[in-house]
Design a protein around this motif. Structure first.
Motif, PDB file in Angstrom:
ATOM      1  N   ALA A 225      -7.235  -3.601  -5.585  1.00  0.00           N
ATOM      2  CA  ALA A 225      -6.225  -3.318  -6.610  1.00  0.00           C
ATOM      3  C   ALA A 225      -6.073  -1.818  -6.829  1.00  0.00           C
ATOM      4  O   ALA A 225      -4.946  -1.314  -6.964  1.00  0.00           O
ATOM      5  CB  ALA A 225      -6.614  -4.015  -7.913  1.00  0.00           C
ATOM      6  N   ALA A 226      -7.169  -1.078  -6.851  1.00  0.00           N
ATOM      7  CA  ALA A 226      -7.083   0.373  -7.018  1.00  0.00           C
ATOM      8  C   ALA A 226      -6.390   1.022  -5.829  1.00  0.00           C
ATOM      9  O   ALA A 226      -5.586   1.954  -5.992  1.00  0.00           O
ATOM     10  CB  ALA A 226      -8.482   0.961  -7.200  1.00  0.00           C
ATOM     11  N   LEU A 227      -6.682   0.552  -4.618  1.00  0.00           N
ATOM     12  CA  LEU A 227      -6.032   1.107  -3.431  1.00  0.00           C
ATOM     13  C   LEU A 227      -4.533   0.820  -3.433  1.00  0.00           C
ATOM     14  O   LEU A 227      -3.716   1.685  -3.089  1.00  0.00           O
ATOM     15  CB  LEU A 227      -6.693   0.527  -2.173  1.00  0.00           C
ATOM     16  CG  LEU A 227      -6.105   0.946  -0.823  1.00  0.00           C
ATOM     17  CD1 LEU A 227      -6.115   2.457  -0.670  1.00  0.00           C
ATOM     18  CD2 LEU A 227      -6.885   0.287   0.307  1.00  0.00           C
ATOM     19  N   LEU A 228      -4.144  -0.397  -3.819  1.00  0.00           N
ATOM     20  CA  LEU A 228      -2.724  -0.726  -3.894  1.00  0.00           C
ATOM     21  C   LEU A 228      -2.016   0.103  -4.965  1.00  0.00           C
ATOM     22  O   LEU A 228      -0.881   0.559  -4.770  1.00  0.00           O
ATOM     23  CB  LEU A 228      -2.553  -2.215  -4.190  1.00  0.00           C
ATOM     24  CG  LEU A 228      -2.733  -3.172  -3.012  1.00  0.00           C
ATOM     25  CD1 LEU A 228      -2.748  -4.615  -3.499  1.00  0.00           C
ATOM     26  CD2 LEU A 228      -1.619  -2.982  -1.988  1.00  0.00           C
ATOM     27  N   ALA A 229      -2.662   0.309  -6.095  1.00  0.00           N
ATOM     28  CA  ALA A 229      -2.054   1.108  -7.152  1.00  0.00           C
ATOM     29  C   ALA A 229      -1.840   2.546  -6.709  1.00  0.00           C
ATOM     30  O   ALA A 229      -0.826   3.167  -7.041  1.00  0.00           O
ATOM     31  CB  ALA A 229      -2.926   1.065  -8.403  1.00  0.00           C
ATOM     32  N   ALA A 230      -2.787   3.087  -5.943  1.00  0.00           N
ATOM     33  CA  ALA A 230      -2.673   4.473  -5.496  1.00  0.00           C
ATOM     34  C   ALA A 230      -1.682   4.639  -4.359  1.00  0.00           C
ATOM     35  O   ALA A 230      -1.077   5.703  -4.211  1.00  0.00           O
ATOM     36  CB  ALA A 230      -4.043   5.000  -5.063  1.00  0.00           C
ATOM     37  N   SER A 231      -1.497   3.615  -3.547  1.00  0.00           N
ATOM     38  CA  SER A 231      -0.638   3.740  -2.366  1.00  0.00           C
ATOM     39  C   SER A 231       0.744   3.144  -2.554  1.00  0.00           C
ATOM     40  O   SER A 231       1.713   3.615  -1.953  1.00  0.00           O
ATOM     41  CB  SER A 231      -1.313   3.081  -1.158  1.00  0.00           C
ATOM     42  OG  SER A 231      -1.514   1.690  -1.395  1.00  0.00           O
ATOM     43  N   ALA A 232       0.877   2.108  -3.373  1.00  0.00           N
ATOM     44  CA  ALA A 232       2.156   1.417  -3.493  1.00  0.00           C
ATOM     45  C   ALA A 232       2.620   1.228  -4.927  1.00  0.00           C
ATOM     46  O   ALA A 232       3.733   0.743  -5.139  1.00  0.00           O
ATOM     47  CB  ALA A 232       2.077   0.049  -2.803  1.00  0.00           C
ATOM     48  N   GLY A 233       1.812   1.567  -5.916  1.00  0.00           N
ATOM     49  CA  GLY A 233       2.248   1.424  -7.299  1.00  0.00           C
ATOM     50  C   GLY A 233       1.573   0.284  -8.018  1.00  0.00           C
ATOM     51  O   GLY A 233       0.944  -0.590  -7.414  1.00  0.00           O
ATOM     52  N   ARG A 234       1.737   0.287  -9.334  1.00  0.00           N
ATOM     53  CA  ARG A 234       1.050  -0.697 -10.164  1.00  0.00           C
ATOM     54  C   ARG A 234       1.603  -2.113  -9.959  1.00  0.00           C
ATOM     55  O   ARG A 234       0.865  -3.087 -10.043  1.00  0.00           O
ATOM     56  CB  ARG A 234       1.159  -0.298 -11.629  1.00  0.00           C
ATOM     57  CG  ARG A 234       0.209   0.834 -12.018  1.00  0.00           C
ATOM     58  CD  ARG A 234       0.476   1.340 -13.400  1.00  0.00           C
ATOM     59  NE  ARG A 234       1.738   2.081 -13.474  1.00  0.00           N
ATOM     60  CZ  ARG A 234       2.157   2.715 -14.567  1.00  0.00           C
ATOM     61  NH1 ARG A 234       1.423   2.676 -15.664  1.00  0.00           N
ATOM     62  NH2 ARG A 234       3.297   3.375 -14.567  1.00  0.00           N
ATOM     63  N   ARG A 235       2.892  -2.232  -9.706  1.00  0.00           N
ATOM     64  CA  ARG A 235       3.441  -3.555  -9.473  1.00  0.00           C
ATOM     65  C   ARG A 235       2.847  -4.195  -8.226  1.00  0.00           C
ATOM     66  O   ARG A 235       2.532  -5.393  -8.229  1.00  0.00           O
ATOM     67  CB  ARG A 235       4.964  -3.469  -9.351  1.00  0.00           C
ATOM     68  CG  ARG A 235       5.680  -3.135 -10.661  1.00  0.00           C
ATOM     69  CD  ARG A 235       7.180  -3.188 -10.474  1.00  0.00           C
ATOM     70  NE  ARG A 235       7.886  -2.896 -11.714  1.00  0.00           N
ATOM     71  CZ  ARG A 235       9.202  -2.873 -11.829  1.00  0.00           C
ATOM     72  NH1 ARG A 235       9.967  -3.103 -10.758  1.00  0.00           N
ATOM     73  NH2 ARG A 235       9.761  -2.603 -12.992  1.00  0.00           N
ATOM     74  N   ALA A 236       2.708  -3.412  -7.170  1.00  0.00           N
ATOM     75  CA  ALA A 236       2.087  -3.944  -5.958  1.00  0.00           C
ATOM     76  C   ALA A 236       0.633  -4.336  -6.208  1.00  0.00           C
ATOM     77  O   ALA A 236       0.154  -5.348  -5.690  1.00  0.00           O
ATOM     78  CB  ALA A 236       2.170  -2.911  -4.836  1.00  0.00           C
ATOM     79  N   ALA A 237      -0.071  -3.538  -7.020  1.00  0.00           N
ATOM     80  CA  ALA A 237      -1.458  -3.875  -7.336  1.00  0.00           C
ATOM     81  C   ALA A 237      -1.537  -5.192  -8.102  1.00  0.00           C
ATOM     82  O   ALA A 237      -2.390  -6.044  -7.811  1.00  0.00           O
ATOM     83  CB  ALA A 237      -2.103  -2.746  -8.132  1.00  0.00           C
ATOM     84  N   LEU A 238      -0.655  -5.364  -9.077  1.00  0.00           N
ATOM     85  CA  LEU A 238      -0.648  -6.621  -9.830  1.00  0.00           C
ATOM     86  C   LEU A 238      -0.257  -7.790  -8.939  1.00  0.00           C
ATOM     87  O   LEU A 238      -0.829  -8.883  -9.056  1.00  0.00           O
ATOM     88  CB  LEU A 238       0.314  -6.507 -11.008  1.00  0.00           C
ATOM     89  CG  LEU A 238      -0.096  -5.532 -12.120  1.00  0.00           C
ATOM     90  CD1 LEU A 238       1.008  -5.434 -13.166  1.00  0.00           C
ATOM     91  CD2 LEU A 238      -1.401  -5.970 -12.762  1.00  0.00           C
ATOM     92  N   ARG A 239       0.690  -7.582  -8.027  1.00  0.00           N
ATOM     93  CA  ARG A 239       1.089  -8.658  -7.131  1.00  0.00           C
ATOM     94  C   ARG A 239      -0.050  -9.057  -6.206  1.00  0.00           C
ATOM     95  O   ARG A 239      -0.329 -10.240  -6.010  1.00  0.00           O
ATOM     96  CB  ARG A 239       2.303  -8.234  -6.320  1.00  0.00           C
ATOM     97  CG  ARG A 239       2.926  -9.358  -5.494  1.00  0.00           C
ATOM     98  CD  ARG A 239       4.086  -8.858  -4.652  1.00  0.00           C
ATOM     99  NE  ARG A 239       5.062  -8.184  -5.481  1.00  0.00           N
ATOM    100  CZ  ARG A 239       5.398  -6.903  -5.346  1.00  0.00           C
ATOM    101  NH1 ARG A 239       4.797  -6.163  -4.415  1.00  0.00           N
ATOM    102  NH2 ARG A 239       6.301  -6.361  -6.118  1.00  0.00           N
ATOM    103  N   GLY A 240      -0.735  -8.063  -5.627  1.00  0.00           N
ATOM    104  CA  GLY A 240      -1.856  -8.376  -4.747  1.00  0.00           C
ATOM    105  C   GLY A 240      -2.989  -9.072  -5.474  1.00  0.00           C
ATOM    106  O   GLY A 240      -3.584 -10.027  -4.965  1.00  0.00           O
ATOM    107  N   ALA A 241      -3.313  -8.600  -6.700  1.00  0.00           N
ATOM    108  CA  ALA A 241      -4.380  -9.232  -7.463  1.00  0.00           C
ATOM    109  C   ALA A 241      -4.010 -10.656  -7.854  1.00  0.00           C
ATOM    110  O   ALA A 241      -4.853 -11.569  -7.814  1.00  0.00           O
ATOM    111  CB  ALA A 241      -4.682  -8.405  -8.708  1.00  0.00           C
TER     112      ALA A 241
END
Length: 428
Positions: A225-241
């Motif tokens: 989730a931290a990697l997705l937030a840093a590379s693609a944004g918070r929405r991508a992090a929430l979607r992946g999680a």
């Protein structure tokens, strides 16, 4: 012989010494058998590097893989010799097929415990379906998942390094005698790489598969989730999680609702030393030594474990990883702390974070400013970054550059069109 060839030769010699110690010090038959064959394979690989000037490294990796992986599997698999984990996985697959749950309702011995989540039972289904065929051995399917994840992520130019890592004792030993942590390692690595590529759904699915095998994969959720937030944004992090949690719940909840008591007892209480039967994991690690002091020591080990987890979580918030390699190192750090401070652990558990660190890193994915983040990740090229900064910096000249509209009449106007019939002058 080149300096690089000497490094390869020395590495195979060290691997041969490490493997050669197993027939002397180990009390487990599969480990002694693997050590004898692997030591011969590693020594042959070292000789191949010395004797062959052309393609010596490639030949040495092939020789080491034959001696440390192929031959031990051919010796151990047909006879069914391996660690107890292999039989546990195969029994859980059979129970899942016939009863709908991989756990025995009332286990009477440690061998009847299944300390894995329901997803691990899927790797034991081939044994239940193929019967006594060697192709049903759970080690082969664990190795297949690991190798598939590596092949899907490692660049072509790093395939030799990945093959050498697979032939090394770090992977070859667990692959031949148990294999239980290899699919977990491969799936976690696949999730990190897909997150670095800004593919939250693919990362979430890979992470869900890992989290349905063992609960030790759950810390990877925070790292991904931290990697997705840093590379693609918070929405991508929430979607992946969300994908990871939802898919893992679909895999685990049916069995958890069918047999909640056995799952809690065998998957969570038993590995942490709080079950009805003592766990055989008794390596002299700090957490285990504290737990042996009694209840106060056990609570102290758990407190240190929680503090280590909070420290890693805080580092993810303040310094989030932006590449697959950085995320793998952060996950390896957290898992190492967990295995060292857990009330019950084994030295073999540390192979998982070690493999995460040693796996070849894919080519860095170009980062741009993702939506929802107030900052733009740095460019992957220092030269490009300096050029971009120079172009965006205000000019230090005292006057602006002259434009064609304000150019003096003494300056010759550029020849915008040249007649096609006029030959070029030799001096032009």
């Amino acid at each position: 012989m080149t300096k690089r060839a000497w490094w390869w030769c020395g590495g195979w010699v060290v691997a041969a010494g490490w493997a050669g110690a197993f027939p002397v010090v180990s009390g487990l038959g599969p480990h002694r058998s693997w050590g004898a064959w692997a030591a011969c394979g590693y020594l042959s690989a070292a000789l191949a590097v010395v004797l062959l000037r052309r393609r010596g490294r490639e030949v040495s990796v092939a020789v080491a893989a034959v001696g440390a992986v192929l031959v031990p599997l051919l010796v151990l698999v047909p006879d069914g010799r391996g660690q107890s984990e292999v039989g546990v996985i195969e029994r859980s697959g059979s129970l899942l097929l016939h009863t709908g749950t991989p756990y025995l309702a009332d286990p009477q011995s440690v061998a009847e415990y299944t300390p894995y989540l329901p997803g691990m039972a899927l790797l034991g289904l081939p044994r239940a379906l193929l019967g006594g065929s060697p192709l049903g051995d759970a080690r082969l399917w664990c190795a297949a998942v690991f190798l598939l994840c590596v092949l899907r992520t490692v660049p072509v130019g790093h395939r030799l390094g990945a093959a050498a890592l697979t032939a090394s004792p770090v992977v070859a030993l667990p692959l031949c005698v148990s294999g239980v942590d290899l699919p977990l390692t491969g799936l976690c690595w696949l999730a990190l790489v897909r997150a670095a590529e800004r593919r939250p759904v693919a990362a979430g699915l890979a992470l869900a598969a890992a989290c349905s095998l063992k609960w030790t994969a759950w810390p990877a959720l925070a790292v991904v989730a931290a990697l997705l937030a840093a590379s693609a944004g918070r929405r991508a992090a929430l979607r992946g999680a969300a994908v990871a949690v939802g898919a893992a719940a679909v895999a685990v909840l049916p069995v958890a609702l069918r047999a909640p008591g056995p799952l809690v007892e065998q998957v969570f209480a038993f590995p942490t030393g709080r079950g009805r039967l003592p766990t055989p994991a008794a390596s002299p690690l700090p957490g285990r030594l504290l737990a042996d002091l009694g209840a106060p020591g056990w609570y102290a080990a758990v407190a240190l474990l929680l503090l280590a987890g909070l420290a890693v979580g805080a580092s993810l918030l303040t310094h989030p990883p932006r590449t697959a390699a950085a995320a793998a190192h952060r996950l390896a750090l957290g898992l190492s702390a967990a295995f060292l401070l857990a009330p019950a652990g084994r030295f073999g558990y540390l192979a998982l974070p070690l493999v995460l660190v040693l796996l070849p890193v894919p080519k860095a994915f170009p980062l741009s400013a993702p939506k929802g983040l107030p900052w733009a990740p740095p460019s992957s090229s220092p030269t490009t970054s300096r050029r971009a900064r120079a172009e965006s910096r205000p000019s230090s000249r005292p006057w602006p550059t002259a434009s064609p509209a304000t150019t003096s009449w003494s300056t010759p106007r550029p020849n915008r069109a040249r007649s096609a019939t006029t030959p070029l002058s030799p001096t032009r």
